[in-house]
Design a protein around this motif. Sequence first.
Motif, PDB file in Angstrom:
ATOM      1  N   PHE A 200       0.832  -1.200   0.000  1.00  0.00           N
ATOM      2  CA  PHE A 200       0.000   0.000   0.000  1.00  0.00           C
ATOM      3  C   PHE A 200       0.869   1.252   0.000  1.00  0.00           C
ATOM      4  N   GLN A 204       1.768   4.058  -3.058  1.00  0.00           N
ATOM      5  CA  GLN A 204       1.566   5.490  -2.844  1.00  0.00           C
ATOM      6  C   GLN A 204       2.862   6.247  -3.171  1.00  0.00           C
ATOM      7  N   SER A 207       3.595   6.307  -6.989  1.00  0.00           N
ATOM      8  CA  SER A 207       2.785   7.210  -7.816  1.00  0.00           C
ATOM      9  C   SER A 207       3.094   8.668  -7.509  1.00  0.00           C
ATOM     10  N   ASP A 208       3.581   8.957  -6.293  1.00  0.00           N
ATOM     11  CA  ASP A 208       3.962  10.346  -5.982  1.00  0.00           C
ATOM     12  C   ASP A 208       5.315  10.696  -6.588  1.00  0.00           C
ATOM     13  N   ARG A 209       6.245   9.748  -6.517  1.00  0.00           N
ATOM     14  CA  ARG A 209       7.632  10.071  -6.847  1.00  0.00           C
ATOM     15  C   ARG A 209       8.088   9.484  -8.173  1.00  0.00           C
TER      16      ARG A 209
ATOM     17  N   GLN B 149      -6.082   5.956  -4.406  1.00  0.00           N
ATOM     18  CA  GLN B 149      -4.655   5.665  -4.532  1.00  0.00           C
ATOM     19  C   GLN B 149      -4.081   6.350  -5.771  1.00  0.00           C
ATOM     20  N   GLY B 150      -2.957   7.022  -5.587  1.00  0.00           N
ATOM     21  CA  GLY B 150      -2.254   7.589  -6.735  1.00  0.00           C
ATOM     22  C   GLY B 150      -2.605   9.025  -7.076  1.00  0.00           C
ATOM     23  N   PHE B 152      -2.400  13.015  -7.030  1.00  0.00           N
ATOM     24  CA  PHE B 152      -1.157  13.763  -6.846  1.00  0.00           C
ATOM     25  C   PHE B 152      -1.101  14.513  -5.522  1.00  0.00           C
ATOM     26  N   ASN B 155       0.128  12.838  -1.053  1.00  0.00           N
ATOM     27  CA  ASN B 155       1.353  13.007  -0.278  1.00  0.00           C
ATOM     28  C   ASN B 155       1.288  14.265   0.594  1.00  0.00           C
TER      29      ASN B 155
END
Lengths: 248, 275
Positions: A200, A204, A207-209, B149-150, B152, B155
Amino acid sequence: MDSFWEFLRHVHDAYGINLVHFYDSFERGRLLKGMLTTLQLSVLCIGLSILIGIFGAWLQGSRFRVLKTLVQAYIQFFRNTPPLVQMFFFYFALGPLMPRVVNDYGIAQPMLGSFAWAMISLSFFAGAFNIEIFRSGIDAVQSATVEAADALGFSRWQAYRYVILPLAVRICLPALNNNLVNLVKTTTQAYAIAVPETLFVASQIWSDRINVLEMMITLLLFYLFLVGILVWGMIRLERALAIPGFGR
Amino acid sequence: MIASIAARLVGVVLALGAMIGAAQADQLADIKAKGVLVVGTKADYPPFGFRDASGGVIGIEPDLGAEIAKRLGVKLELVPVVSSNRMQFLQQGKIDLMIATMSDTPDRRKVVGFIEPLYYASGVAILANKKANIKTAADLKGKPVCAIQGAFYNNDLQSKYTGQDLIAFKAVAEAQQALLDGRCVGFVYDDAVLFWQKNSDEKRWAEFECLQLNEWPIVPWGIAVKLEERDGAWGKLVSETVTDWLKSGKLLEIEKKWVGSNSKWLVDASAKAKQ
């Protein structure tokens, strides 16, 4: 340690190898927490599923028809449905039916959260296999041994606890080993009901980095390491329990 | 011998190039000659482009495509696209026009021809339980928040505001269910989708409120044509059309029809176009 993280940051800038999940303290923190969650989930599920296996196999040998049928129904249900579907069923269908607790901001929240449901469904899933594994071990214990225990005045539970189970466990350890390895790998499916475990968190982060490749490799190595430790432990256990002249 | 084959090959390539060049030079004339305008839209992103009960693609984007087809007097053909193939479809000539929730970025401007003015914009919103009394992202501190999920902004949301893991799911349906079940105080997602969900089923979301989170920027979306068509007749026509939509309030009308309310960005952009 800080200089090592700085080195990894430099590797990213200079060579484009993006290990941000190690050198960035926020990403590192949540990845470690995710790994810890995977570890907790694995240990709890292994323990619970072995308990289910031991008692289920004992109940299977019961004289009461109803009990036997119930155990059989449980095994069929959990062995013949996909673990992911079970998890969705527990979390989304059974979960909301549970008693609710009103939290500090005034929302009535179902009692069990995603971690608890993942633990329950995975334990039941692996437990169903464990019952069959223990049963195979019990069936392999010679009937003369069981009769001898009976003749010595052991009750049914005592014979199971002191004579049959210790022998059965030695016979079925390799099969149990396999199932537990599978169980640890299946904990990744808790990802679908938002348990913040390793996969999980990793998804995450990637997909952010946008460091999909580096993250995938980290993930693979982590599970290889985790399952490796489990297998090593199980082999040690098998050796420690070996009785000369029995089973081999 | 070899030289003559090479010469012939070069001739063929040049001729082909000329043909393609001619085709590219006037896409507008081509569309009119074909009698069909092919528009790429989303088919999995309500209310912009999604499938109705019979399988046809409906929503804001198909409506906009139909408006342009009407203006040209040609038939409309819709091609469903996803974010990962929409620009390629345009480059390859599979579609004449792309209206597919595409945010305007400098990188994309190098690949496809963004039409000015931009026609829409999207930001981040929360569909929150009224009892939680959420006003801004700062109110989410220490609270469970559902997400996709995913996305932008996840975070940022976690590290700056909630301070704990998000309850993030793969798809909108699961996140909504978790919100309805009381597993989180709110569901953070793209504003237009959330406002649409809230307005399209008032009864289901009676206990919830939808509000814009101004902590994240509003990113404008552009309609696109092939890069080399942007300054040609076809690009100019689309650009004029979008300007007319903004001036006449057509975009506001279509947004109102599908979303149920108007977004601040579009109201402002329309007001500016009228000046």
